[in-house]
Design a protein around this motif. Sequence first.
Motif, mmCIF file in Angstrom:
data_model
loop_
_atom_site.group_PDB
_atom_site.id
_atom_site.type_symbol
_atom_site.label_atom_id
_atom_site.label_comp_id
_atom_site.label_asym_id
_atom_site.label_seq_id
_atom_site.Cartn_x
_atom_site.Cartn_y
_atom_site.Cartn_z
ATOM 1 N N CYS A 286 0.967 -1.294 0.077
ATOM 2 C CA CYS A 286 -0.061 -0.016 0.005
ATOM 3 C C CYS A 286 0.824 1.346 0.021
ATOM 4 N N ALA A 287 1.204 1.783 -1.053
ATOM 5 C CA ALA A 287 2.062 2.855 -1.343
ATOM 6 C C ALA A 287 1.385 4.224 -0.658
ATOM 7 N N ASP A 288 0.170 4.343 -0.510
ATOM 8 C CA ASP A 288 -0.358 5.410 0.171
ATOM 9 C C ASP A 288 -1.033 5.157 1.416
ATOM 10 N N CYS A 289 -0.311 4.089 2.100
ATOM 11 C CA CYS A 289 -1.021 3.895 3.545
ATOM 12 C C CYS A 289 -0.059 4.743 4.544
ATOM 13 N N ASP A 290 -0.543 4.749 5.759
ATOM 14 C CA ASP A 290 0.076 5.373 7.059
ATOM 15 C C ASP A 290 1.274 4.455 7.381
ATOM 16 N N TRP A 291 2.023 4.696 8.438
ATOM 17 C CA TRP A 291 3.189 4.109 8.687
ATOM 18 C C TRP A 291 2.792 2.663 9.340
ATOM 19 N N LEU A 298 -11.367 -10.773 5.970
ATOM 20 C CA LEU A 298 -12.982 -11.232 6.432
ATOM 21 C C LEU A 298 -13.369 -12.493 5.321
ATOM 22 N N ASP A 299 -13.869 -13.637 5.784
ATOM 23 C CA ASP A 299 -14.750 -14.546 5.085
ATOM 24 C C ASP A 299 -16.017 -14.332 4.468
ATOM 25 N N CYS A 300 -16.716 -15.088 3.805
ATOM 26 C CA CYS A 300 -17.922 -14.473 3.324
ATOM 27 C C CYS A 300 -18.837 -14.305 4.088
ATOM 28 N N THR A 301 -18.690 -14.786 5.464
ATOM 29 C CA THR A 301 -19.773 -14.386 6.462
ATOM 30 C C THR A 301 -19.690 -13.184 7.216
ATOM 31 N N GLY A 302 -18.511 -12.526 6.862
ATOM 32 C CA GLY A 302 -18.240 -11.264 7.383
ATOM 33 C C GLY A 302 -17.357 -11.371 8.809
ATOM 34 N N ARG A 303 -17.086 -12.593 9.145
ATOM 35 C CA ARG A 303 -16.168 -13.138 9.941
ATOM 36 C C ARG A 303 -14.678 -12.546 10.162
ATOM 37 N N VAL A 304 -14.113 -11.797 10.834
ATOM 38 C CA VAL A 304 -12.657 -11.400 10.702
ATOM 39 C C VAL A 304 -11.939 -12.734 10.777
ATOM 40 N N PHE A 305 -11.309 -13.090 9.662
ATOM 41 C CA PHE A 305 -10.282 -14.333 9.631
ATOM 42 C C PHE A 305 -8.938 -13.925 9.976
ATOM 43 N N ARG A 306 -8.459 -12.560 9.944
ATOM 44 C CA ARG A 306 -7.108 -12.281 10.310
ATOM 45 C C ARG A 306 -7.233 -10.806 10.312
ATOM 46 N N SER A 307 -6.581 -10.309 11.298
ATOM 47 C CA SER A 307 -5.974 -8.919 11.359
ATOM 48 C C SER A 307 -4.455 -8.479 11.067
ATOM 49 N N LEU A 308 -4.201 -7.826 10.320
ATOM 50 C CA LEU A 308 -3.022 -7.439 9.779
ATOM 51 C C LEU A 308 -2.474 -6.107 10.135
ATOM 52 N N THR A 309 -1.217 -5.709 10.363
ATOM 53 C CA THR A 309 -0.695 -4.543 10.599
ATOM 54 C C THR A 309 0.403 -4.217 9.543
ATOM 55 N N LEU A 310 0.147 -3.259 8.621
ATOM 56 C CA LEU A 310 1.380 -2.763 7.579
ATOM 57 C C LEU A 310 2.498 -2.076 8.155
ATOM 58 N N ASN A 311 3.722 -2.232 8.071
ATOM 59 C CA ASN A 311 4.677 -1.409 8.515
ATOM 60 C C ASN A 311 5.409 -1.160 7.171
ATOM 61 N N HIS A 312 5.700 0.211 7.051
ATOM 62 C CA HIS A 312 6.251 0.665 6.077
ATOM 63 C C HIS A 312 5.570 0.330 4.623
ATOM 64 N N GLY A 313 4.154 0.238 4.884
ATOM 65 C CA GLY A 313 3.300 -0.045 3.480
ATOM 66 C C GLY A 313 3.414 -1.460 3.150
#
Length: 327
Positions: A286-291, A298-313
């Motif tokens: 993500c070139a335009d994301c914050d630090w 999410l899967d097709c049911t709307g359940r959060v399958f995994r949460s990720l944090t981008l560092n340096h995009g």
Amino acid sequence: MRNLLLLILVFQLSRASAQPPPGYYEQAQGLTGEALRTALAEIISPHNVLADSQLWAAFARTDRKPDGTVWDMYSDAPSGTPPYTYQFVVNQCGSYNSEGDCFNREHTFPVSWFGDASPMNTDLHHLYPADAWVNQQRGNWPYGTVNSAAWTSQNGGKRGPCAWPGCTGTVFEPIDAYKGDLARAHLYMLTRYMNESASWSSPVQSGGFWLPWVESLLFTWHNQDPVSLKETARNDSVFVIQGNRNPYIDHPEWVASIWGPEATIAEEMARLTRAWAVNGLLHIECADCDWHTRFDVLDCTGRVFRSLTLNHGFWEGHIEAQPGIYF
């Protein structure tokens, strides 16, 4: 206000994976749409061009069954006993007047569609040994689906009026077991020859782009008949002979990246934010994301399958996902 970005990730499982040399597809990684097709065209072009007389010997390497007979998709019966089999050399055509007489060379992308020009006319990635009579019955008709067959081969291939939505006229429908093989051969042709194909005259494409009904047919066949061990072994053999590969056998997910739902992402968004998954490894740029930017998968049911944090995009890691669509 923070903008919300929606990416659709399609995770697929294939039955096998061919082995290109390390770095072979490096310049294509992370691309989508026409940018990906262009990169792949540059990777697989040019190739070692065969003479017409060399094709027979090439088939003996690329299309030999474990029992030594010819692997003919127009006569094979994967779940049973084929109606007839061929031996290399001794059953090569000659003359013929019925099914089971001999085998010749089938251009799955007919030569009349590209003016019988080189190097397309000897490109093994769309050339296969095939029963001569079935080959003749297929003729120059495009592939499609048939409800009411005018002619049926002994292994169940059909020629008749097209039943696929948006398609009219006569088509040839191979058996289900090889629809994916033939679809990926077609997709290769409009990638390897994406520049040349703009001037071709055929019933399946215009200006180097598939007609809408053809694109939906090939995409469906590709998904319904995943890459097989036969295809991966053949891709490796053709690579030894020609020096290039069919990328859609090595990376089936790229079909969706170019012709599937995610290929419709706007070009500007594709440049700013990209997500792709290869062999269970998820990549997000993500070139335009914050630090530190959080992404929820999410899967097709709307359940959060995994949460990720981008560092340096950027984020890269393994993600254990079942085949399906994720957001």
